[in-house]
Scaffold this motif. Structure first.
Motif, PDB file in Angstrom:
ATOM      1  N   SER A 185      43.843  40.270  22.107  1.00  0.00           N
ATOM      2  CA  SER A 185      44.464  41.481  21.572  1.00  0.00           C
ATOM      3  C   SER A 185      43.867  41.823  20.213  1.00  0.00           C
ATOM      4  O   SER A 185      43.441  40.942  19.464  1.00  0.00           O
ATOM      5  N   ASP A 186      43.844  43.102  19.899  1.00  0.00           N
ATOM      6  CA  ASP A 186      43.477  43.519  18.545  1.00  0.00           C
ATOM      7  C   ASP A 186      44.610  43.166  17.583  1.00  0.00           C
ATOM      8  O   ASP A 186      45.767  42.991  17.984  1.00  0.00           O
ATOM      9  N   ASP A 187      44.265  43.056  16.297  1.00  0.00           N
ATOM     10  CA  ASP A 187      45.242  42.859  15.227  1.00  0.00           C
ATOM     11  C   ASP A 187      45.649  44.236  14.724  1.00  0.00           C
ATOM     12  O   ASP A 187      44.819  45.005  14.241  1.00  0.00           O
ATOM     13  N   TYR A 188      46.936  44.555  14.843  1.00  0.00           N
ATOM     14  CA  TYR A 188      47.425  45.894  14.500  1.00  0.00           C
ATOM     15  C   TYR A 188      47.823  46.040  13.030  1.00  0.00           C
ATOM     16  O   TYR A 188      48.316  47.088  12.627  1.00  0.00           O
ATOM     17  N   THR A 189      47.634  44.989  12.205  1.00  0.00           N
ATOM     18  CA  THR A 189      48.107  45.041  10.823  1.00  0.00           C
ATOM     19  C   THR A 189      47.200  45.849   9.905  1.00  0.00           C
ATOM     20  O   THR A 189      47.575  46.171   8.780  1.00  0.00           O
ATOM     21  N   GLY A 190      45.984  46.127  10.348  1.00  0.00           N
ATOM     22  CA  GLY A 190      45.021  46.813   9.505  1.00  0.00           C
ATOM     23  C   GLY A 190      44.012  45.884   8.865  1.00  0.00           C
ATOM     24  O   GLY A 190      43.119  46.333   8.135  1.00  0.00           O
ATOM     25  N   LEU A 191      44.117  44.583   9.135  1.00  0.00           N
ATOM     26  CA  LEU A 191      43.161  43.628   8.597  1.00  0.00           C
ATOM     27  C   LEU A 191      41.846  43.629   9.384  1.00  0.00           C
ATOM     28  O   LEU A 191      40.854  43.073   8.924  1.00  0.00           O
ATOM     29  N   SER A 192      41.871  44.222  10.550  1.00  0.00           N
ATOM     30  CA  SER A 192      40.680  44.298  11.394  1.00  0.00           C
ATOM     31  C   SER A 192      40.555  45.705  11.971  1.00  0.00           C
ATOM     32  O   SER A 192      41.556  46.416  12.137  1.00  0.00           O
ATOM     33  N   MET A 193      39.337  46.075  12.281  1.00  0.00           N
ATOM     34  CA  MET A 193      39.155  47.277  13.077  1.00  0.00           C
ATOM     35  C   MET A 193      39.603  46.973  14.510  1.00  0.00           C
ATOM     36  O   MET A 193      39.802  45.813  14.881  1.00  0.00           O
ATOM     37  N   THR A 194      39.767  48.015  15.289  1.00  0.00           N
ATOM     38  CA  THR A 194      40.280  47.820  16.645  1.00  0.00           C
ATOM     39  C   THR A 194      39.423  48.537  17.682  1.00  0.00           C
ATOM     40  O   THR A 194      38.604  49.386  17.350  1.00  0.00           O
ATOM     41  N   ASN A 195      39.637  48.154  18.915  1.00  0.00           N
ATOM     42  CA  ASN A 195      39.098  48.672  20.176  1.00  0.00           C
ATOM     43  C   ASN A 195      37.799  47.955  20.558  1.00  0.00           C
ATOM     44  O   ASN A 195      37.052  47.478  19.689  1.00  0.00           O
ATOM     45  N   PRO A 196      37.527  47.862  21.848  1.00  0.00           N
ATOM     46  CA  PRO A 196      36.402  47.052  22.325  1.00  0.00           C
ATOM     47  C   PRO A 196      35.018  47.599  22.004  1.00  0.00           C
ATOM     48  O   PRO A 196      34.024  46.904  22.213  1.00  0.00           O
ATOM     49  N   MET A 197      34.942  48.795  21.470  1.00  0.00           N
ATOM     50  CA  MET A 197      33.641  49.360  21.122  1.00  0.00           C
ATOM     51  C   MET A 197      33.170  48.916  19.739  1.00  0.00           C
ATOM     52  O   MET A 197      32.055  49.218  19.328  1.00  0.00           O
ATOM     53  N   ILE A 198      34.012  48.176  19.017  1.00  0.00           N
ATOM     54  CA  ILE A 198      33.683  47.703  17.671  1.00  0.00           C
ATOM     55  C   ILE A 198      33.183  46.263  17.746  1.00  0.00           C
ATOM     56  O   ILE A 198      33.816  45.410  18.358  1.00  0.00           O
ATOM     57  N   PRO A 199      32.028  45.930  17.138  1.00  0.00           N
ATOM     58  CA  PRO A 199      31.523  44.548  17.144  1.00  0.00           C
ATOM     59  C   PRO A 199      32.515  43.568  16.533  1.00  0.00           C
ATOM     60  O   PRO A 199      33.303  43.915  15.646  1.00  0.00           O
ATOM     61  N   ALA A 200      32.465  42.318  16.993  1.00  0.00           N
ATOM     62  CA  ALA A 200      33.431  41.297  16.601  1.00  0.00           C
ATOM     63  C   ALA A 200      33.477  41.057  15.095  1.00  0.00           C
ATOM     64  O   ALA A 200      34.533  40.733  14.543  1.00  0.00           O
ATOM     65  N   LYS A 201      32.341  41.201  14.391  1.00  0.00           N
ATOM     66  CA  LYS A 201      32.335  40.891  12.960  1.00  0.00           C
ATOM     67  C   LYS A 201      33.209  41.846  12.156  1.00  0.00           C
ATOM     68  O   LYS A 201      33.580  41.540  11.016  1.00  0.00           O
ATOM     69  N   TYR A 202      33.541  42.989  12.721  1.00  0.00           N
ATOM     70  CA  TYR A 202      34.424  43.940  12.054  1.00  0.00           C
ATOM     71  C   TYR A 202      35.882  43.751  12.470  1.00  0.00           C
ATOM     72  O   TYR A 202      36.753  44.523  12.075  1.00  0.00           O
ATOM     73  N   LYS A 203      36.132  42.713  13.283  1.00  0.00           N
ATOM     74  CA  LYS A 203      37.489  42.427  13.755  1.00  0.00           C
ATOM     75  C   LYS A 203      37.805  40.944  13.492  1.00  0.00           C
ATOM     76  O   LYS A 203      38.048  40.180  14.425  1.00  0.00           O
ATOM     77  N   PRO A 204      37.795  40.537  12.208  1.00  0.00           N
ATOM     78  CA  PRO A 204      37.921  39.111  11.888  1.00  0.00           C
ATOM     79  C   PRO A 204      39.262  38.486  12.253  1.00  0.00           C
ATOM     80  O   PRO A 204      39.351  37.270  12.391  1.00  0.00           O
TER      81      PRO A 204
END
Length: 207
Positions: free
Chosen positions: A109-128
Motif C-alpha cells: 500500500s502507499d503511505d497516505y500521510t504525505g511522507l511519500s509520493m503515491t501511485n504505481p507510476m512513481i519510482p520506489a525511491k520517491y516512496k520511502p
C-alpha cells in the motif's frame, strides 16, 4: 451439447458452459504452478501469473484481479470482483479458505500521510515509507463480501470476517470479527474440523 448418460459433464464441457478457461487455456497463462481441477474465470486478470501458485480444487471467479506474489492452497474459492495485491511480500491463502465477492486484500500500500509520493507510476525511491507486509489467511478462514484486508494482517485458522469489514490487525483463531475496524464479536464453532475429517474420509472412498 448433451449430457452423458451418467448425468455428468466432462471438465471441458463444464468450462465452456460455466465460462471458465479450458485446460489448454489454463496451461497457456504462464502460472508458476497449479494443481488439479483449477477453475479460472475467462474474465479474471492476472498481472503477474509467474508469481501465482495454486493447489488443487481452486476456483477464481470472473472480474477478479490478482497481482504480485500470491499463493493459494487447495479447496479455495475467490468470488467475483475480488482484488488480491500481493506485491513482493505476498498473500498466502491456506486450504479451505475463501473470499466472498468484492473483497480486497493488500500486501502492499502507499503511505497516505504525505511522507511519500503515491501511485504505481512513481519510482520506489520517491516512496520511502510505502508499506509492504505479507498477508496470511489460515485454514478455514473466510472473509465476507466487500471487506478489505490491509498489509501485515494474519487471519488465523478458522477466523471469520463479516461483510463490509476493514481488517487492520491480526485476528484470533476461530473468532468471528466484524466492523470498521474489525473486532472480535464471538467465537466461531469448530464443527468444521469434524466435517473436514468426514470430507477426507469420503474422498478416499470415492477414489
Amino acid at each position: 451439447m448433451t449430457e452423458r448418460e451418467d448425468g455428468k459433464f466432462s471438465r471441458e464441457e463444464y468450462c465452456i458452459m460455466s465460462n471458465f478457461l479450458s485446460e489448454k487455456e489454463l496451461a497457456e497463462l504462464g502460472i508458476k504452478s497449479y494443481g488439479k481441477n483449477v477453475l479460472i474465470g475467462r474474465h479474471v486478470v492476472l498481472y503477474s501469473p509467474g508469481q501465482l501458485t495454486l493447489g488443487d480444487d481452486v476456483r477464481i471467479d470472473d472480474f477478479t484481479i490478482i497481482s504480485g506474489k500470491v499463493t493459494m492452497g487447495s479447496f479455495i474459492h475467490v468470488s467475483q470482483f475480488c482484488g488480491l495485491y500481493g506485491g513482493e511480500e505476498g498473500i498466502v491463502m491456506e486450504d479451505f479458505s475463501g473470499l466472498s465477492a468484492k473483497c480486497s486484500v493488500y500486501a502492499v500500500s502507499d503511505d497516505y500521510t504525505g511522507l511519500s509520493m503515491t501511485n504505481p507510476m512513481i519510482p520506489a525511491k520517491y516512496k520511502p515509507t510505502s508499506i509492504s507486509k505479507p498477508v496470511y489467511l489460515g485454514k478455514h478462514a473466510i472473509v465476507g463480501c466487500n471487506s478489505v484486508v490491509l498489509p501485515g494482517v494474519y487471519i488465523s485458522e478458522g477466523a471469520a470476517v463479516g461483510s463490509l469489514s476493514l481488517v487492520t490487525r491480526s485476528l484470533e483463531p476461530w473468532s468471528i470479527n466484524t466492523g470498521i475496524p474489525a473486532k472480535k464479536k464471538a467465537d466461531r464453532h469448530k464443527d468444521i474440523l469434524e466435517l473436514e475429517k468426514q470430507f477426507w474420509s469420503d474422498r478416499k472412498h470415492e477414489v
